[in-house]
Design a protein around this motif. Structure first.
Motif, PDB file in Angstrom:
ATOM      1  N   GLY A  26     -14.224 -17.435 -72.578  1.00  0.00           N
ATOM      2  CA  GLY A  26     -13.231 -16.405 -72.881  1.00  0.00           C
ATOM      3  C   GLY A  26     -13.151 -15.343 -71.796  1.00  0.00           C
ATOM      4  N   VAL A  27     -14.301 -14.915 -71.295  1.00  0.00           N
ATOM      5  CA  VAL A  27     -14.328 -13.921 -70.220  1.00  0.00           C
ATOM      6  C   VAL A  27     -13.688 -14.486 -68.955  1.00  0.00           C
ATOM      7  N   LEU A  34      -6.079 -11.651 -65.796  1.00  0.00           N
ATOM      8  CA  LEU A  34      -6.000 -10.358 -65.116  1.00  0.00           C
ATOM      9  C   LEU A  34      -5.540 -10.537 -63.670  1.00  0.00           C
ATOM     10  N   VAL A  35      -6.063 -11.544 -63.001  1.00  0.00           N
ATOM     11  CA  VAL A  35      -5.659 -11.828 -61.616  1.00  0.00           C
ATOM     12  C   VAL A  35      -4.193 -12.251 -61.557  1.00  0.00           C
ATOM     13  N   ILE A  36      -3.768 -13.078 -62.484  1.00  0.00           N
ATOM     14  CA  ILE A  36      -2.364 -13.510 -62.518  1.00  0.00           C
ATOM     15  C   ILE A  36      -1.446 -12.308 -62.732  1.00  0.00           C
ATOM     16  N   ASP A  37      -1.809 -11.408 -63.642  1.00  0.00           N
ATOM     17  CA  ASP A  37      -0.995 -10.218 -63.873  1.00  0.00           C
ATOM     18  C   ASP A  37      -0.948  -9.329 -62.630  1.00  0.00           C
ATOM     19  N   VAL A  95      -9.606  -9.515 -71.960  1.00  0.00           N
ATOM     20  CA  VAL A  95     -10.861  -8.975 -71.443  1.00  0.00           C
ATOM     21  C   VAL A  95     -10.606  -7.705 -70.644  1.00  0.00           C
ATOM     22  N   GLY A  96      -9.476  -7.637 -69.944  1.00  0.00           N
ATOM     23  CA  GLY A  96      -9.155  -6.457 -69.156  1.00  0.00           C
ATOM     24  C   GLY A  96      -9.033  -5.208 -69.999  1.00  0.00           C
ATOM     25  N   ALA A  97      -8.703  -5.358 -71.278  1.00  0.00           N
ATOM     26  CA  ALA A  97      -8.590  -4.201 -72.156  1.00  0.00           C
ATOM     27  C   ALA A  97      -9.946  -3.554 -72.403  1.00  0.00           C
ATOM     28  N   LEU A  98     -11.022  -4.268 -72.182  1.00  0.00           N
ATOM     29  CA  LEU A  98     -12.364  -3.725 -72.351  1.00  0.00           C
ATOM     30  C   LEU A  98     -12.842  -2.978 -71.111  1.00  0.00           C
ATOM     31  N   GLU A 101      -9.504   1.885 -67.195  1.00  0.00           N
ATOM     32  CA  GLU A 101      -8.080   1.868 -66.858  1.00  0.00           C
ATOM     33  C   GLU A 101      -7.841   1.547 -65.383  1.00  0.00           C
ATOM     34  N   SER A 102      -8.821   1.822 -64.530  1.00  0.00           N
ATOM     35  CA  SER A 102      -8.646   1.549 -63.101  1.00  0.00           C
ATOM     36  C   SER A 102      -8.565   0.046 -62.809  1.00  0.00           C
ATOM     37  N   PHE A 103      -8.935  -0.801 -63.762  1.00  0.00           N
ATOM     38  CA  PHE A 103      -8.857  -2.244 -63.587  1.00  0.00           C
ATOM     39  C   PHE A 103      -7.533  -2.824 -64.073  1.00  0.00           C
ATOM     40  N   ALA A 104      -6.637  -1.973 -64.566  1.00  0.00           N
ATOM     41  CA  ALA A 104      -5.334  -2.456 -65.039  1.00  0.00           C
ATOM     42  C   ALA A 104      -4.527  -2.951 -63.841  1.00  0.00           C
ATOM     43  N   PRO A 105      -3.789  -4.039 -64.007  1.00  0.00           N
ATOM     44  CA  PRO A 105      -2.978  -4.552 -62.895  1.00  0.00           C
ATOM     45  C   PRO A 105      -1.915  -3.533 -62.483  1.00  0.00           C
TER      46      PRO A 105
END
Length: 120
Positions: A26-27, A34-37, A95-98, A101-105
């Motif tokens: 899942g991770v 996340l990379v695709i976004d 997973v990105g929601a965990l 915020e700096s990891f948001a695409p």
């Protein structure tokens, strides 16, 4: 007949490890998403900057960017002197929601305004 004391150990070990394998999968899938976004945000920002540099109206630029960006992305279009800047920011999913915020695409692209108008 001789009984072996370790009979059933593989089943017990598999039952203990299986949830970890599922969590890891899942991770990994969430990381790929996340990379695709992120790539979609970069592509959308570049597309918007090119369209805005050609002189397309802001509404058209925003519509183009929203089509290329991940669902729910925010779009900012600004003009500063002889250049245009387009910023795209998406919500982190799964997973990105965990993550912070700096990891948001997100992505920003700029381009100089093209001189002249469309060909007659």
């Amino acid at each position: 007949m001789v009984r072996r004391p370790d009979r059933g150990m593989v089943t017990a070990e598999l039952a203990a490890v299986f949830p970890v394998v599922v969590l890891l999968l899942g991770v990994l899938l969430g990381g790929v998403g996340l990379v695709i976004d992120q790539v979609r945000c970069v592509d959308a920002a570049r597309l918007g900057a090119r369209a805005a540099a050609r002189g397309e109206p802001s509404g058209t630029v925003r519509a183009l960017v929203r089509q290329a960006a991940p669902d729910g992305a925010t779009v900012e279009v600004s003009r500063n002197g002889g250049a245009v800047r387009v910023s795209v920011r998406a919500r982190a999913r799964m997973v990105g929601a965990l993550l912070p915020e700096s990891f948001a695409p997100a992505a920003t692209a700029s381009a100089p305004l093209e001189v002249g108008g469309p060909a007659p």
